[in-house]
Design a protein around this motif. Structure first.
Motif, PDB file in Angstrom:
ATOM      1  N   UNK A  51      -4.141  -7.605   3.860  1.00  0.00           N
ATOM      2  CA  UNK A  51      -3.303  -8.004   2.734  1.00  0.00           C
ATOM      3  C   UNK A  51      -3.822  -7.326   1.466  1.00  0.00           C
ATOM      4  N   UNK A  52      -3.192  -7.648   0.337  1.00  0.00           N
ATOM      5  CA  UNK A  52      -3.566  -6.990  -0.915  1.00  0.00           C
ATOM      6  C   UNK A  52      -5.001  -7.309  -1.331  1.00  0.00           C
ATOM      7  N   UNK A  53      -5.490  -8.481  -0.980  1.00  0.00           N
ATOM      8  CA  UNK A  53      -6.868  -8.837  -1.316  1.00  0.00           C
ATOM      9  C   UNK A  53      -7.868  -7.941  -0.584  1.00  0.00           C
ATOM     10  N   UNK A  54      -7.462  -7.427   0.579  1.00  0.00           N
ATOM     11  CA  UNK A  54      -8.369  -6.583   1.360  1.00  0.00           C
ATOM     12  C   UNK A  54      -8.607  -5.227   0.717  1.00  0.00           C
ATOM     13  N   UNK A  55      -7.727  -4.831  -0.225  1.00  0.00           N
ATOM     14  CA  UNK A  55      -7.899  -3.530  -0.877  1.00  0.00           C
ATOM     15  C   UNK A  55      -9.212  -3.445  -1.655  1.00  0.00           C
ATOM     16  N   UNK A 118      -2.844   5.198  -0.610  1.00  0.00           N
ATOM     17  CA  UNK A 118      -1.548   5.001  -1.273  1.00  0.00           C
ATOM     18  C   UNK A 118      -1.193   3.530  -1.408  1.00  0.00           C
ATOM     19  N   UNK A 119      -1.387   2.775  -0.350  1.00  0.00           N
ATOM     20  CA  UNK A 119      -1.000   1.361  -0.376  1.00  0.00           C
ATOM     21  C   UNK A 119      -1.662   0.573  -1.502  1.00  0.00           C
ATOM     22  N   UNK A 120      -2.938   0.812  -1.831  1.00  0.00           N
ATOM     23  CA  UNK A 120      -3.549   0.016  -2.909  1.00  0.00           C
ATOM     24  C   UNK A 120      -3.051   0.358  -4.308  1.00  0.00           C
ATOM     25  N   UNK A 121      -2.288   1.428  -4.455  1.00  0.00           N
ATOM     26  CA  UNK A 121      -1.826   1.816  -5.789  1.00  0.00           C
ATOM     27  C   UNK A 121      -0.868   0.769  -6.353  1.00  0.00           C
ATOM     28  N   UNK A 189      -5.692 -12.639  11.592  1.00  0.00           N
ATOM     29  CA  UNK A 189      -5.332 -11.877  12.785  1.00  0.00           C
ATOM     30  C   UNK A 189      -6.443 -10.942  13.234  1.00  0.00           C
ATOM     31  N   UNK A 190      -7.292 -10.539  12.273  1.00  0.00           N
ATOM     32  CA  UNK A 190      -8.392  -9.650  12.607  1.00  0.00           C
ATOM     33  C   UNK A 190      -9.424 -10.277  13.530  1.00  0.00           C
TER      34      UNK A 190
END
Length: 221
Positions: A51-55, A118-121, A189-190
């Motif tokens: 999720x976004x927190x994982x960035x 790219x995704x964390x941008x 899920x991890x």
């Protein structure tokens, strides 16, 4: 005289083919073995939640780049390992599932690069891509990899020449079952997917090591 020359020529040609096969088998085993270790390491470094927190995780980029590189190495070596490894009796099911698995392993690379950089941008880039064809491509790749891994595992159980190969096939089948069934349970899920992908990696590593054994070498020759 002519018979002697013919025999010598045939023996020399056979030796040359054996040497070439040995070189290809070692190359394939190294590619799959090293790739499997990297694929396992990258997945082990991945945060439990995607999720976004994982960035913000310090291992976010390294995890994706490591398992992407590992997947590409496995993709490069797996078809060749099946062809000359000598650890599984030939069958179209094994060959086809290995080829599909190799394509899927390679296909993880672009997605991993996207997730890493790219995704964390900011600006909702990830959401825009996933709203388009990106999500469909990822879904197809993921399904193809799971199905190919399952069929390949069944093939190793059925056609494997050694107990270790059949055990590796059983590990692949069990890992796919875990990845399909258990992520639906409560929790990250991890907790299920990461150990299962590590098991898949270890199974590929095992087949690579078994392919370098003298018994497998003799069958491949």
């Amino acid at each position: 005289m002519n018979d002697t020359l013919t025999t010598a020529t045939g023996t020399s040609e056979h030796a040359r083919r054996e040497t070439n096969t040995l070189g290809m088998r070692r190359l394939a085993a190294y590619l799959v073995g090293i790739g499997a270790v990297l694929f396992a390491a990258g997945n082990a470094m991945h945060p439990l939640r995607h999720d976004t927190a994982a960035y913000a995780s310090p291992t976010w980029e390294a995890a994706h780049l490591t398992f992407a590189l590992g997947g590409m190495l496995v993709a490069a070596g797996l078809p060749m390992l099946i062809a000359v490894g000598g650890f599984v009796r030939p069958h179209w099911m094994v060959t086809a599932s290995a080829l599909v698995s190799a394509v899927a392993f390679a296909g993880f690379g672009p997605g991993a690069w996207f997730e890493a950089f790219i995704a964390p941008m900011p600006g909702g880039v990830r959401e825009q891509v996933e709203a388009g064809p990106g999500e469909a491509v990822n879904a197809v790749l993921g399904f193809a990899w799971l199905l190919a891994t399952l069929v390949y595992g069944i093939g190793l159980i059925w056609r494997g020449d050694q107990r270790g190969v059949r055990a590796a096939g059983g590990a692949l089948v069990a890992a796919v079952v875990v990845m399909v069934v258990f992520p639906g349970l409560p929790g990250a899920e991890g907790l299920w997917i990461i150990p299962a992908t590590v098991v898949v990696s270890l199974a590929h590593l095992a087949t690579a090591l078994l392919a370098t054994r003298p018994a497998a070498a003799a069958r491949a020759a």
